[in-house]
Each structure stands twice: as structure tokens, then as C-alpha cells.
Write a protein that holds these residues in place. Structure first.
Motif, PDB file in Angstrom:
ATOM      1  N   TYR A  58     -24.748  20.169 -19.968  1.00  0.00           N
ATOM      2  CA  TYR A  58     -23.534  19.618 -20.438  1.00  0.00           C
ATOM      3  C   TYR A  58     -22.479  20.438 -20.909  1.00  0.00           C
ATOM      4  O   TYR A  58     -21.273  20.375 -20.818  1.00  0.00           O
ATOM      5  CB  TYR A  58     -23.957  18.621 -21.225  1.00  0.00           C
ATOM      6  N   ALA A  59     -22.909  21.482 -21.565  1.00  0.00           N
ATOM      7  CA  ALA A  59     -22.070  22.481 -22.323  1.00  0.00           C
ATOM      8  C   ALA A  59     -21.205  23.111 -21.192  1.00  0.00           C
ATOM      9  O   ALA A  59     -19.975  23.619 -21.324  1.00  0.00           O
ATOM     10  CB  ALA A  59     -22.786  23.564 -23.221  1.00  0.00           C
ATOM     11  N   ALA A  60     -21.645  23.527 -20.052  1.00  0.00           N
ATOM     12  CA  ALA A  60     -20.954  24.115 -18.968  1.00  0.00           C
ATOM     13  C   ALA A  60     -19.638  23.347 -18.364  1.00  0.00           C
ATOM     14  O   ALA A  60     -18.827  23.901 -17.977  1.00  0.00           O
ATOM     15  CB  ALA A  60     -22.215  24.444 -17.702  1.00  0.00           C
ATOM     16  N   MET A  61     -19.795  21.975 -18.668  1.00  0.00           N
ATOM     17  CA  MET A  61     -18.811  21.162 -18.401  1.00  0.00           C
ATOM     18  C   MET A  61     -17.955  20.872 -19.623  1.00  0.00           C
ATOM     19  O   MET A  61     -16.644  20.150 -19.314  1.00  0.00           O
ATOM     20  CB  MET A  61     -19.179  19.756 -17.790  1.00  0.00           C
ATOM     21  N   ASN A  62     -18.137  21.216 -20.634  1.00  0.00           N
ATOM     22  CA  ASN A  62     -17.575  20.797 -22.110  1.00  0.00           C
ATOM     23  C   ASN A  62     -17.156  22.167 -22.931  1.00  0.00           C
ATOM     24  O   ASN A  62     -17.634  22.385 -24.005  1.00  0.00           O
ATOM     25  CB  ASN A  62     -18.549  19.950 -22.885  1.00  0.00           C
ATOM     26  N   THR A  73     -25.874  11.172 -21.347  1.00  0.00           N
ATOM     27  CA  THR A  73     -26.042  10.129 -20.404  1.00  0.00           C
ATOM     28  C   THR A  73     -24.794   9.515 -19.650  1.00  0.00           C
ATOM     29  O   THR A  73     -24.894   8.857 -18.755  1.00  0.00           O
ATOM     30  CB  THR A  73     -26.975   8.911 -21.021  1.00  0.00           C
ATOM     31  N   GLN A  74     -23.682   9.776 -20.477  1.00  0.00           N
ATOM     32  CA  GLN A  74     -22.440   9.364 -19.741  1.00  0.00           C
ATOM     33  C   GLN A  74     -21.283  10.402 -20.097  1.00  0.00           C
ATOM     34  O   GLN A  74     -20.308  10.116 -20.785  1.00  0.00           O
ATOM     35  CB  GLN A  74     -21.986   8.081 -20.687  1.00  0.00           C
ATOM     36  N   PRO A  75     -21.327  11.620 -19.416  1.00  0.00           N
ATOM     37  CA  PRO A  75     -20.455  12.780 -19.563  1.00  0.00           C
ATOM     38  C   PRO A  75     -18.927  12.057 -19.472  1.00  0.00           C
ATOM     39  O   PRO A  75     -17.882  12.618 -20.080  1.00  0.00           O
ATOM     40  CB  PRO A  75     -20.907  14.042 -18.861  1.00  0.00           C
ATOM     41  N   GLY A  76     -18.718  11.426 -18.457  1.00  0.00           N
ATOM     42  CA  GLY A  76     -17.311  10.874 -18.164  1.00  0.00           C
ATOM     43  C   GLY A  76     -16.785  10.014 -19.327  1.00  0.00           C
ATOM     44  O   GLY A  76     -15.495  10.057 -19.139  1.00  0.00           O
ATOM     45  N   GLN A  77     -17.772   9.424 -19.976  1.00  0.00           N
ATOM     46  CA  GLN A  77     -17.139   8.742 -21.113  1.00  0.00           C
ATOM     47  C   GLN A  77     -16.582   9.465 -22.271  1.00  0.00           C
ATOM     48  O   GLN A  77     -15.860   9.081 -23.201  1.00  0.00           O
ATOM     49  CB  GLN A  77     -17.949   7.545 -21.753  1.00  0.00           C
ATOM     50  N   CYS A  78     -17.028  10.691 -22.196  1.00  0.00           N
ATOM     51  CA  CYS A  78     -17.010  11.798 -23.313  1.00  0.00           C
ATOM     52  C   CYS A  78     -15.831  12.748 -23.168  1.00  0.00           C
ATOM     53  O   CYS A  78     -15.220  13.094 -23.929  1.00  0.00           O
ATOM     54  CB  CYS A  78     -18.317  12.308 -24.020  1.00  0.00           C
ATOM     55  N   ILE A  79     -15.897  13.518 -22.065  1.00  0.00           N
ATOM     56  CA  ILE A  79     -15.231  14.625 -21.553  1.00  0.00           C
ATOM     57  C   ILE A  79     -13.920  14.278 -21.228  1.00  0.00           C
ATOM     58  O   ILE A  79     -14.034  13.790 -19.904  1.00  0.00           O
ATOM     59  CB  ILE A  79     -16.185  15.628 -20.889  1.00  0.00           C
ATOM     60  N   PRO A  80     -12.957  14.703 -21.667  1.00  0.00           N
ATOM     61  CA  PRO A  80     -11.489  14.488 -21.122  1.00  0.00           C
ATOM     62  C   PRO A  80     -11.442  15.049 -19.693  1.00  0.00           C
ATOM     63  O   PRO A  80     -12.006  16.234 -19.400  1.00  0.00           O
ATOM     64  CB  PRO A  80     -10.648  15.185 -21.957  1.00  0.00           C
ATOM     65  N   GLY A  81     -10.792  14.383 -18.807  1.00  0.00           N
ATOM     66  CA  GLY A  81     -10.787  14.873 -17.358  1.00  0.00           C
ATOM     67  C   GLY A  81     -12.095  14.817 -16.558  1.00  0.00           C
ATOM     68  O   GLY A  81     -11.920  15.582 -15.495  1.00  0.00           O
ATOM     69  N   GLN A  82     -13.055  14.495 -16.985  1.00  0.00           N
ATOM     70  CA  GLN A  82     -14.289  14.421 -16.202  1.00  0.00           C
ATOM     71  C   GLN A  82     -14.856  13.204 -15.913  1.00  0.00           C
ATOM     72  O   GLN A  82     -16.110  12.949 -16.045  1.00  0.00           O
ATOM     73  CB  GLN A  82     -15.374  15.251 -17.161  1.00  0.00           C
ATOM     74  N   ASP A  84     -15.543  11.247 -13.647  1.00  0.00           N
ATOM     75  CA  ASP A  84     -16.646  11.496 -12.531  1.00  0.00           C
ATOM     76  C   ASP A  84     -17.898  12.200 -12.549  1.00  0.00           C
ATOM     77  O   ASP A  84     -18.553  12.136 -11.840  1.00  0.00           O
ATOM     78  CB  ASP A  84     -15.878  11.348 -11.251  1.00  0.00           C
ATOM     79  N   ALA A  85     -18.121  12.827 -13.877  1.00  0.00           N
ATOM     80  CA  ALA A  85     -18.860  13.555 -14.033  1.00  0.00           C
ATOM     81  C   ALA A  85     -20.381  12.895 -13.986  1.00  0.00           C
ATOM     82  O   ALA A  85     -20.312  11.552 -14.433  1.00  0.00           O
ATOM     83  CB  ALA A  85     -18.838  14.162 -15.494  1.00  0.00           C
ATOM     84  N   THR A  86     -21.046  13.320 -13.174  1.00  0.00           N
ATOM     85  CA  THR A  86     -22.414  12.996 -13.219  1.00  0.00           C
ATOM     86  C   THR A  86     -23.430  13.172 -14.401  1.00  0.00           C
ATOM     87  O   THR A  86     -23.331  14.129 -14.913  1.00  0.00           O
ATOM     88  CB  THR A  86     -23.260  13.773 -12.085  1.00  0.00           C
ATOM     89  N   ALA A  87     -24.141  11.881 -14.919  1.00  0.00           N
ATOM     90  CA  ALA A  87     -24.974  12.000 -16.107  1.00  0.00           C
ATOM     91  C   ALA A  87     -26.012  13.368 -16.046  1.00  0.00           C
ATOM     92  O   ALA A  87     -26.545  13.522 -15.001  1.00  0.00           O
ATOM     93  CB  ALA A  87     -25.934  10.776 -16.139  1.00  0.00           C
TER      94      ALA A  87
END
Length: 176
Positions: A58-62, A73-82, A84-87
């Protein structure tokens, strides 16, 4: 013999609700063998390792920052611009529920700075975290308690919850 009274308005019998007996005290779980305790400790360590790896992914995406279990469990709900990110953790699994006689807790460290969040990190980002997993009934459902943190430290305490300070496991004995 049931007590029946008549209601003044409806003239129908009214039966009082049954009174339940107090619940018996919980009995402690049976003592596990040394092999069973070692097996449960291995499963506890596997759970900790899984969550630490998920935090690193997750940190690699954030922007290199960590987050709550919900955001993993829901990175797309938390990280701006992501969106479609997979859990990175299975959203259908209840990661912090007691299992096999162990209780897991997530200990957030300090929150990310406003500058880090402005650069595109999740608003709930953390600079550190720790996870502890402790036997529900020390000596009966498990032996040692364990702690893992964002610095890559994994350690144990012989009994009771490992101490955590600012999202770090400290002090406790290094796992060997």
C-alpha cells in the motif's frame, strides 16, 4: 403455573415475559499442548507478516506512507487518483477479529503531515504503525505475544501485550 392478568382496557389475558436466568460464567478454554501452542504461534506470525507486507504494498501506492486496515482493503476509496487500485488485503476477511485464541490490534503511529497529503497521499496516511497479536488466555490459547511494525521489526513478549510507542514495537525481544 403461569401468572395471567387481565388488562383493564382490552380484557384479554396478559402473560408476563419470562425472566431469563443469568448466564453462567465463561469457562476457560482447555489447556493446549506445546505443539498446539507452537502451531498457533506460527499462524499468528503468518497473520502479522501478511499485514506488514500489505502495508508495504500500500505504501508503494501512497507516497511511501501507511494507512488503516480499512484503506488496505479499499485503497481506491482512500488514495487520491487511485480509484481503480486493487485491494492489498481481502476486503471480505475480518483482519482484526480474534482467531485461534489470539487477538490482533492495529496501533497507528503519527499522522502524515499536511504537505505529504497535499502531494497525493491518503488523508488518513500514517508515518508508522505497529500490529500486536496476543493470546486471549495466555498460557492456554497461546504462549507468546508478538509485535511487528513499519520499521520491519518483529519481536515477542513472553506474556501479555507487547508494548507499543508511536507506532513502534518497543521494547520487546527480537524474534529469532
Amino acid at each position: 403455573l403461569a401468572l395471567v392478568t387481565l388488562s383493564a382496557q382490552a380484557q384479554e389475558p396478559v402473560t408476563p415475559a419470562p425472566v431469563s436466568a443469568p448466564a453462567p460464567p465463561a469457562t476457560p478454554p482447555p489447556q493446549l499442548s506445546a505443539d498446539q501452542i507452537r502451531s498457533r504461534e506460527r499462524m499468528a506470525l503468518l497473520s502479522l507478516s501478511t499485514l506488514v507486507q500489505a502495508q508495504q504494498t500500500y505504501a508503494a501506492m501512497n507516497q511511501g506512507l501507511f494507512d488503516s486496515i480499512t484503506c488496505l482493503t479499499q485503497p481506491g476509496q482512500c488514495i487520491p487518483g487511485q480509484k481503480d487500485a486493487t485491494a492489498v488485503l481481502d476486503p471480505g476477511y475480518h483482519w482484526l477479529e480474534p482467531r485461534l485464541g489470539y487477538v490482533m490490534r492495529f496501533h497507528p503511529g503519527a499522522a502524515a503531515s499536511p504537505d505529504q497529503i497535499r502531494r497525493g497521499a491518503s488523508a488518513s496516511s500514517l508515518v508508522a504503525f505497529a500490529l500486536t497479536i496476543t493470546p486471549e488466555h495466555p498460557g492456554r490459547t497461546g504462549g507468546r505475544a508478538f509485535c511487528a511494525d513499519s520499521a520491519g521489526q518483529m519481536c515477542f513478549t513472553p506474556g501479555g501485550a507487547p508494548p507499543v510507542k508511536d507506532g513502534r514495537c518497543e521494547p520487546c525481544k527480537k524474534l529469532q
